[in-house]
Design a protein around this motif. Structure first.
Motif, PDB file in Angstrom:
ATOM      1  N   VAL A 198       0.842  -1.253  -0.281  1.00 50.84           N
ATOM      2  CA  VAL A 198       0.033  -0.008  -0.021  1.00 50.84           C
ATOM      3  C   VAL A 198       0.959   1.292   0.019  1.00 50.84           C
ATOM      4  O   VAL A 198       0.627   2.188  -0.773  1.00 50.84           O
ATOM      5  N   VAL A 199       1.961   1.143   0.784  1.00 44.09           N
ATOM      6  CA  VAL A 199       2.823   2.293   0.998  1.00 44.09           C
ATOM      7  C   VAL A 199       3.561   2.599  -0.266  1.00 44.09           C
ATOM      8  O   VAL A 199       3.585   3.690  -0.943  1.00 44.09           O
ATOM      9  N   ALA A 200       4.134   1.359  -0.831  1.00 44.83           N
ATOM     10  CA  ALA A 200       4.817   1.577  -2.210  1.00 44.83           C
ATOM     11  C   ALA A 200       4.204   2.086  -3.422  1.00 44.83           C
ATOM     12  O   ALA A 200       4.581   2.875  -3.940  1.00 44.83           O
ATOM     13  N   SER A 201       2.821   1.404  -3.408  1.00 42.14           N
ATOM     14  CA  SER A 201       2.081   1.774  -4.615  1.00 42.14           C
ATOM     15  C   SER A 201       1.527   3.348  -4.615  1.00 42.14           C
ATOM     16  O   SER A 201       1.251   3.924  -5.470  1.00 42.14           O
ATOM     17  N   SER A 202       1.261   3.631  -3.191  1.00 43.81           N
ATOM     18  CA  SER A 202       0.867   4.972  -3.010  1.00 43.81           C
ATOM     19  C   SER A 202       1.897   6.084  -3.521  1.00 43.81           C
ATOM     20  O   SER A 202       1.317   7.228  -4.108  1.00 43.81           O
ATOM     21  N   ILE A 203       3.094   5.885  -2.979  1.00 44.34           N
ATOM     22  CA  ILE A 203       4.221   6.719  -3.299  1.00 44.34           C
ATOM     23  C   ILE A 203       4.303   6.845  -4.831  1.00 44.34           C
ATOM     24  O   ILE A 203       4.646   7.796  -5.231  1.00 44.34           O
ATOM     25  N   TYR A 204       4.400   5.526  -5.520  1.00 43.00           N
ATOM     26  CA  TYR A 204       4.563   5.356  -6.795  1.00 43.00           C
ATOM     27  C   TYR A 204       3.560   6.105  -7.821  1.00 43.00           C
ATOM     28  O   TYR A 204       3.687   6.784  -8.584  1.00 43.00           O
ATOM     29  N   PHE A 205       2.088   6.003  -7.439  1.00 48.11           N
ATOM     30  CA  PHE A 205       0.969   6.727  -7.958  1.00 48.11           C
ATOM     31  C   PHE A 205       1.323   8.014  -7.960  1.00 48.11           C
ATOM     32  O   PHE A 205       0.778   8.925  -8.863  1.00 48.11           O
ATOM     33  N   LEU A 206       1.464   8.712  -6.501  1.00 44.34           N
ATOM     34  CA  LEU A 206       1.632  10.177  -6.448  1.00 44.34           C
ATOM     35  C   LEU A 206       2.820  10.599  -7.390  1.00 44.34           C
ATOM     36  O   LEU A 206       2.740  11.814  -7.838  1.00 44.34           O
TER      37      LEU A 206
END
Length: 628
Positions: free
Chosen positions: A473-481
């Motif tokens: 969740v953290v990794a994909s959130s940062i990548y999406f942002l």
């Protein structure tokens, strides 16, 4: 526009064709030249101006529609002499504004200009944006033509310079160059390849422009080595005799640019005749040896020789002679032999010290022109230039996306380690407390004394049973942002999920079967698992992943710590491999991964039947994701 140098019918009037610098490149018609007019502002080097005080402008053409991209940029700096006193500036007064003939480019394609225009400023014309050299097809490049109107080899920062005859000249080349490069930075945030070239005074500006571009794009904060920048200087006004350096060079005030942007020790070398060698070496050392450089000259160059003589204080007075385009030699014993010896020695010196520099001599008399015209007339030149302009490939050329991907993975791994360590320490604390309350309490406090663990323990404890899910969740959130920040949002008709364009998604590693299979971009089968096409799919994926908690159910049913990542990687790997082999077009894999985990959990629940073990069967959430 109805000039004798153009053989095509009148199509547009030049006065109507000025495009604001704030216009986005994506809104400009492809395969058509546009006149860009930068405004004046309070930025450092923010006053673009021509020598006579008129407005500066530059010209830009996007590739053909089917080749449109924001990854490749070609910048060509125009030449046109130089002046440094009343005599030379009077000779060059025709070159103190942007030539009207450039306006003839507006509304035309590269090939139309190539075949419709006989000359530019009296010199034969060649359009690189309509050519291919070796394996490099410049028709794929975004092409920028930088006119020259300040007579300071594009590097001056000196306004209102008054000369003996009462004339006032603005040597503001640094402002014009930086206005172009700032426009490039805004419109091409993540290029992979840049090619620089320039004729005469334009060639002299190439090392300076290279250094500014390299310092902007290839930094640690942007992921390290991201952009390959190759360059060919054509008949550059290279030699600078000490007479000129000591008496007239300060009139341009070049130190403002080379000290502030290149961090060059100008004060130490400004009066030394090897100044150009030292400056170029400084640029080469700051750059990358994977960037290729070429220097082209004629064995006999009357224009360069004339400048060499004038800069040596041997030019004399001749009001009828211009310092551009006049091939009448000035009388001076051994001048040409001395010029050739010095230019050859300089090139051999730099070439010997830097393996990414090469030197090409046209064995005839001449100077340079638009678009490497004279070198391209030589059959051998293409063979020589091919490795210089060749597009290299390296991991870093995906720029922000690469850096963000590895940063996201590293942060996710860090979270898994923190939760794993917290679980281990929690178990140790319980054992100690059960053996001896008093001693155990002291030992437990010591075990939990780590600053990071003690600070984030309340938050991390909520994800004790699902560390890999939390990390994802953290990794994909940062990548999406990072993706939406760098690529922006496409029009809803192009991306109904409120996300970037197809090109933006591709830059961040979307799964594309054609790229995976035919171009061997296998990394997309990994990166696509962090990619969500837009805000809608991202929110839906995160909500369902949190609510169904597949990893937590696996832990409750006796699975070990590593079972869930094994299942997740298997699902992701198989799904992406099957799509790469059988799919068509591009697809994000984030939702596919979550749907695969839902299917696994549902299958496990049905397989267990009436046993005491239970798994989630998120049929409703799966249907929602499938619809999204």
């Amino acid at each position: 526009w109805e000039d004798s140098t153009y053989n095509t019918p009148t199509r547009r009037h030049p006065s109507m064709a000025c495009t604001s610098e704030t216009s986005k490149v994506s809104t400009l018609i492809p395969n058509t030249f546009h006149k860009i007019c930068p405004g004046r502002n309070n930025f450092q080097f923010g006053q673009p101006t021509c020598g006579d005080g008129s407005d500066f402008s530059f010209f830009f053409s996007r590739p053909l529609k089917q080749l449109v991209n924001d990854r490749k940029v070609l910048i060509e700096f125009q030449g046109g002499g130089a002046c440094w006193d009343a005599n030379t500036c009077d000779m060059q007064k025709e070159y103190l504004s942007v030539a009207e003939s450039y306006d003839g480019f507006v509304g035309m394609s590269c090939s139309e200009v190539e075949y419709g225009a006989a000359t530019q400023g009296g010199y034969p014309l060649s359009m690189l944006c309509a050519k291919q050299i070796g394996e490099t097809d410049f028709r794929e490049y975004n092409y920028i033509v930088v006119p020259y109107c300040t007579q300071d080899v594009h590097i001056g920062d000196s306004f209102d310079v008054s000369y003996e005859d009462g004339s006032t000249i603005h040597h503001a080349g640094a402002h014009n160059m930086m206005s172009v490069l700032r426009w490039v930075f805004r419109n091409f945030p993540n290029p992979s390849h840049i090619f620089l070239t320039g004729c005469s005074a334009g060639g002299t500006a190439v090392p300076v422009a290279y250094s500014v571009l390299d310092r902007h794009y290839n930094t640690l904060l942007r992921g390290g080595r991201n952009v390959q920048i190759n360059a060919i200087m054509d008949s550059s006004v290279y030699l600078t005799p000490s007479y000129f350096l000591q008496n007239y060079f300060p009139n341009w005030k070049p130190e403002s640019l080379v000290k502030k942007k290149l961090h060059f020790n100008f004060d130490k070398y400004q009066y030394q005749e090897n100044y150009p060698d030292v400056l170029w070496e400084h640029v080469l050392k700051r750059g990358s040896n994977r960037d290729n450089w070429g220097f082209v000259t004629h064995s006999s160059d009357p224009v360069s020789l004339m400048y060499y003589q004038y800069m040596s204080g041997k030019g004399g007075e001749d009001g009828d002679r211009r310092l551009v385009g006049d091939e009448r030699s000035l009388e001076n014993d051994n001048s040409e032999s001395q010029w050739w010896t010095e230019i050859n020695n300089s090139m051999q010196y730099v070439k010997a010290r830097h393996k990414n520099v090469d030197f090409y001599v046209i064995d005839s008399e001449g100077h340079c022109s638009f678009g490497l015209y004279y070198p391209l007339q030589e059959e051998v030149f293409q063979t020589w230039a091919s490795p210089i302009v060749k597009e290299g490939s390296f991991v870093g050329n995906r720029s922000v996306s690469t850096a963000c991907f590895f940063f996201s993975l590293a942060l996710g791994g860090f979270i898994v380690l923190l939760i794993s360590r917290m679980r281990t320490k929690a178990g140790g604390e319980k054992e100690l407390l059960s053996d001896d309350d008093e001693v155990g309490s002291t030992q437990a406090k010591r075990l939990s004394s780590g600053y990071i663990l003690s600070t984030f323990r309340p938050l991390l404890s909520r994800f004790e049973k699902c560390p890999f899910t939390a990390a994802y969740v953290v990794a994909s959130s940062i990548y999406f942002l990072a993706m939406v920040t760098s690529q922006g949002f496409a029009h809803p008709l192009d991306n109904p999920t409120f996300g970037p364009s197809a090109a933006g998604l591709s830059a961040f590693g979307i799964n594309n079967s054609a790229l995976v299979v035919y171009r061997m971009q296998h990394f997309r089968m990994l990166t696509s698992n962090l990619v969500y096409s837009g805000f809608t799919t991202f929110v839906a994926g995160m909500v369902t992943l949190y609510r169904t908690a597949v990893e937590s159910y696996m832990m409750d049913n006796g699975h070990t710590f590593w079972h869930f990542p094994f299942v997740a990687l298997s699902v992701a790997g198989c799904a992406n491999l099957v799509y790469a082999c059988l799919g068509n077009g591009a697809s994000c894999s984030g939702l596919a991964l979550i749907l695969g985990l839902h299917a696994f959990s549902t299958a496990m629940q049905r397989h267990r039947g009436n046993s005491s073990s239970t798994f989630a069967a998120p049929i409703g959430f799966s249907a929602l994701l499938f619809l999204v």
